[in-house]
Design a protein around this motif. Structure first.
Motif, short mmCIF file in Angstrom:
data_model
loop_
_atom_site.label_atom_id
_atom_site.label_comp_id
_atom_site.label_asym_id
_atom_site.label_seq_id
_atom_site.Cartn_x
_atom_site.Cartn_y
_atom_site.Cartn_z
N GLN A 70 0.83 -1.20 0.00
CA GLN A 70 0.00 0.00 0.00
C GLN A 70 0.86 1.26 0.00
OE1 GLN A 70 -2.97 -0.04 3.07
NE2 GLN A 70 -4.35 -1.29 1.82
N GLN A 73 2.11 1.76 -3.45
CA GLN A 73 1.05 2.32 -4.30
C GLN A 73 0.89 3.82 -4.04
OE1 GLN A 73 -2.82 0.72 -3.45
NE2 GLN A 73 -3.81 1.74 -5.17
N ARG A 76 4.08 5.56 -5.33
CA ARG A 76 4.35 5.27 -6.74
C ARG A 76 5.75 4.73 -6.97
NH1 ARG A 76 0.29 7.17 -9.93
NH2 ARG A 76 -1.16 8.65 -8.98
N ALA A 97 -2.98 -2.27 -5.72
CA ALA A 97 -1.65 -2.30 -5.11
C ALA A 97 -0.71 -3.20 -5.90
CB ALA A 97 -1.74 -2.77 -3.66
N GLN A 99 -0.26 -3.43 -9.00
CA GLN A 99 0.34 -2.78 -10.17
C GLN A 99 1.78 -2.35 -9.87
OE1 GLN A 99 -2.19 0.45 -11.36
NE2 GLN A 99 -4.00 -0.87 -11.56
N HIS A 100 2.13 -2.33 -8.59
CA HIS A 100 3.47 -1.91 -8.18
C HIS A 100 4.29 -3.08 -7.65
CE1 HIS A 100 2.45 2.44 -8.39
NE2 HIS A 100 1.24 1.97 -8.16
N CYS A 228 -1.02 -9.10 -10.27
CA CYS A 228 0.37 -8.70 -10.27
C CYS A 228 1.18 -9.66 -11.13
CB CYS A 228 0.92 -8.69 -8.85
SG CYS A 228 0.89 -10.28 -8.05
#
Length: 231
Positions: A70, A73, A76, A97, A99-100, A228
């Motif tokens: 988190q 996220q 970034r 979350a 995506q990172h 992910c």
């Protein structure tokens, strides 16, 4: 020995021989923990290994990993999670979350160490997590200390925070050692935000930014909780 390894060893030797010439603070990566961020001068130290020890079952290490996701996220940046026993549960976090996150799924501790070696050489991940909590003690005993020192030399050359999570302290080269002291029941795990109950204790710190502070720290609490790619 390559030129880059010689440079890393030289920097380490100079820091040990002339500590007064090194920077009094350590660059850090913020977490979702107000407590850890405060006592470590901003979060997990970059260019260093942090060892998180979880001696009890259901201590909350998985919740802490989700909190770090988190945080990634929010800020970034990307996280590499090396899952030593293929036990990570992605269902405990919001899909956004992930995506990172780069999720490296391993089945043996030895493979996890090899993956950490590769990712630290790459140097493009601000945070590399090596989760060995569910790997067997027999596996972990076979990891030689030279492997940890090799990872230390690699991380010293990149702006990466390396977090190694296990049941017992075994990383002699870790600059920061933290103990997660929880032992949650099933009822506690079913609560909406058990992350708020995480208790940490600083066991050892070689970070200058924490001198004079870690000795006064007992247990405290962590703030709030957080498809992910996988290998």
């Amino acid at each position: 020995m390559g030129a880059s390894n010689k440079l890393i060893d030289l920097r380490k030797l100079l820091a040990e021989r002339f500590p007064h010439l090194t920077s009094p603070t350590t660059s850090t990566l913020p977490t979702n923990s107000d407590f850890l961020d405060r006592v470590s001068g901003g979060g997990l130290p970059k260019s260093a290994i942090t060892e998180l020890i979880t001696p009890k079952q259901s201590a909350g290490s998985a919740s802490f990993i989700h909190a770090l996701l988190q945080s990634a996220q929010r800020d970034r940046h990307f996280v590499a999670l090396i899952d030593g026993s293929d036990s990570f549960d992605p269902g405990s976090s919001d899909n956004a979350a992930f995506q990172h996150l780069l999720w490296v799924r391993c089945h043996k501790a030895f493979d996890a160490i090899k993956a950490a070696d590769l990712l630290l050489r790459d140097g493009n991940f601000p945070l590399v997590i090596v989760d060995l909590v569910l790997n067997t003690p027999d596996e972990l005993r076979k990891i030689q200390q030279t492997s940890w020192y090799r990872l230390q030399r690699l991380v010293e050359a990149v702006p990466t925070a390396c977090l190694i999570i296990n049941r017992q302290g075994m990383v002699a080269s870790a600059q920061l050692k933290i103990v997660l002291e929880n032992s949650w029941t099933l009822e506690a795990l079913e609560r909406e935000q058990p992350i708020s109950d995480l208790r940490f204790q600083i066991q050892r710190s070689h970070l200058k930014s924490m001198i004079g502070r870690s000795s006064a720290v007992g247990a405290h609490y962590l703030g709030h909780d957080g498809a992910c790619p996988s290998i």
